[in-house]
Design an enzyme around this catalytic site. Structure first.
Site, short mmCIF file in Angstrom:
data_model
loop_
_atom_site.label_atom_id
_atom_site.label_comp_id
_atom_site.label_asym_id
_atom_site.label_seq_id
_atom_site.Cartn_x
_atom_site.Cartn_y
_atom_site.Cartn_z
CE LYS A 1 5.10 -37.00 9.76
NZ LYS A 1 4.43 -38.21 9.21
CG HIS B 1 10.03 0.15 -22.94
ND1 HIS B 1 10.63 0.15 -21.69
CD2 HIS B 1 10.14 1.42 -23.40
CE1 HIS B 1 11.06 1.36 -21.41
NE2 HIS B 1 10.79 2.16 -22.43
#
Length: 513
Positions: free
Chosen positions: A137, A277
């Site tokens: 922070k 696929h």
């Protein structure tokens, strides 16, 4: 004491001593806790204890040591504010310039066999995340380091510039917040799994994943991609698989091999599946793995080229010889014999993946959509003929019923709309991903050719019209299995009775999108 203060408290001590030595050389005073302090002191480095800095001892078996105003005041003070500087001086708080923290090894703890809830709880870090967040922070004044891989670059920057730039501090802060978010998500996920009362779909969802590797590209070369792994991924999953040979796995490889692996796990018998696929192009069971693979290959010897093959038995040399005759991208097996490895590793680029059979299947399936995430339970239900009902005059034979079970296990893994033709535990035609069901049936029948005569047709969902039955009957299909549930079921039943087909309703559909 010098003006630069570094606070170090790490569980992962990789590179710690070398980094700390570099910090001392750059004029930092070291402050540390517990095991980190002992490691530094044993290396001959000057290091103060946190208790010396705070004037307060570690208490509660070390549960409270860094949770103190002299620590968090030193981390959170905005040094450009005169009021903050005055309060720090008033309370004897020294500014802390660098924090080096990585957290209690919660993931490693819960990965141990037989870990108790109490052990897991004791490995939830409190002071560490608090320091990390406070430092992050206040990145304009404090550098926070949570990753040992950063040590060398930070020392290099200090050597070059005499300080850690704000740009670097901001990047470190971003990494730090990601670190604590991942840590908390991991804890929340594990704790939720320990109780039966936890909701399956909680009001807020946190999912911890760690990057396993960056991939060359995504589905296409113009897309970027990476593979992420769950921290507590179970054995028997793609994420815990071990690559034994071949080129790095691609995005499409991983997607396809997952589809192939999930499919062969449906079978108790020796089974082989070829996938292209994400759709199966050949699936078969056999008395042994060799016969299962031969039959899977014969299902569609054209489409298997460049595909993925998965088997659910340890791969033997005889089967490996046949596999080596075909160009494949990936082979997936629960184990490989020494002979099989010797044969298959002759093919430089062939990827070999070893995944042990899972004791327990995964339970949740995720699909990303724009701006959101879809969750559902993974369909791991056992497919059997129990509860099915024959709806036609003609009953299926025992052999046809066995093929119906086999067909539904396969059709479950074919993109909808899906039709699978089966004969004697072998797919002979697969119609996948079509916009209408009769179109899928026609593709499967065309692929099967003359083999369609006497076969079983499996459908992932009900027939809205009788047209699929008519097309199947014309091709010589002998029996049909489908979920049922259409408002026009009677039309399909009548069509079967007219043409002498047996039809069974399962009551369960298997859409796959």
């Amino acid at each position: 004491m010098s003006k630069k203060l570094a606070l170090l408290s790490v569980s992962d001590k990789t590179g710690l001593v070398e980094f700390a030595r570099g910090l001392v050389a750059q004029g930092y005073t070291l402050v540390s806790t517990g095991g980190t302090q002992r490691t530094l002191a044993e290396a001959g480095l000057p290091v103060q204890s946190v208790s010396e800095l705070t004037g307060f001892p570690e208490i509660l078996d070390g549960r409270v040591k860094t949770l103190h105003p002299k620590i968090h005041g030193g981390l959170l003070a905005r040094r450009e504010l005169e009021k903050h500087r005055r309060q720090m001086a008033e309370h004897g708080i020294l500014p802390i310039d660098l924090v080096v923290v990585n957290l209690y090894p919660f993931a490693a703890t819960v990965a141990k066999a037989g870990v108790t809830l109490e052990e897991a709880i004791e490995n939830i870090d409190i002071g560490g995340p608090t320091m990390v967040r406070a430092a992050a922070k206040n990145y304009r004044h404090v550098a926070i380091v949570v990753n040992p891989a950063r040590y060398q670059a930070i020392l290099a920057e200090l050597a070059e510039k005499g300080t850690i730039s704000e740009e670097t501090r901001f990047a470190l802060a971003v990494e730090a917040f990601n670190h604590t978010a991942y840590y908390d998500a991991m804890i929340a996920r594990w704790l939720a799994q320990q109780t039966q009362s936890a909701p399956l779909f909680p009001a807020t969802l946190v999912l911890p994943f760690e990057k396993a590797e960056e991939l060359r590209y995504g589905e296409n070369p113009q897309q970027q991609a990476a593979f992420y792994r769950e921290p507590q991924a179970k054995p028997g999953t793609v994420a815990t698989g071990k690559q034994l040979h071949g080129k790095a796995l691609s995005f499409n490889n991983l997607n396809d091999l997952n589809a192939a692996w999930e499919l062969v796990l449906e079978f108790d018998e020796p089974a082989a599946a070829a996938v292209k696929h994400t759709n199966p192009c050949g699936v078969a069971i056999g008395e042994d793995l060799y016969s299962a693979f031969l039959r899977a290959y014969e299902s569609d010897p054209v489409s298997i080229f460049g595909g993925i093959v998965a088997v659910n038995r340890p791969l033997d040399g005889r089967t490996a010889e046949k596999l080596a005759e075909i160009f494949l991208e990936v082979i997936v097996a629960p184990a490989y014999s020494a002979e099989a490895l010797a044969i298959l590793t002759r093919k430089k680029n062939l990827r070999l993946l070893e995944i042990p059979l899972p004791e327990k299947r995964e339970t949740i399936d995720l699909k990303k959509v724009s701006g959101g995430l879809l969750l559902q339970t993974l369909d791991t239900s056992t497919i059997s003929a129990e509860g099915w009902r024959t709806v036609t005059t003609k009953e299926p034979t025992p052999a046809q019923l066995a093929d119906m079970v086999f067909g539904m296990k396969v059709v479950k893994h074919v993109k909808s709309n899906a039709i699978v033709l089966v004969k004697n535990g072998q797919t002979i035609g697969i119609g996948a991903g079509q916009m209408n069901r009769v179109g899928a049936a026609q593709i499967a029948i065309n692929q099967a050719g003359a083999k369609a005569a006497g076969s079983v047709l499996a459908s992932d969902a009900f027939f809205p019209f009788r047209d699929t039955v008519d097309v199947a009957a014309a091709a010589g299909v002998a029996a049909i299995v489908q979920p049922g549930g259409s408002v026009k079921d009677e039309d399909s039943i009548a069509a079967c009775n007219e043409q002498g087909l047996a039809m069974v309703f399962t009551g369960t559909r298997y859409f796959k999108h």
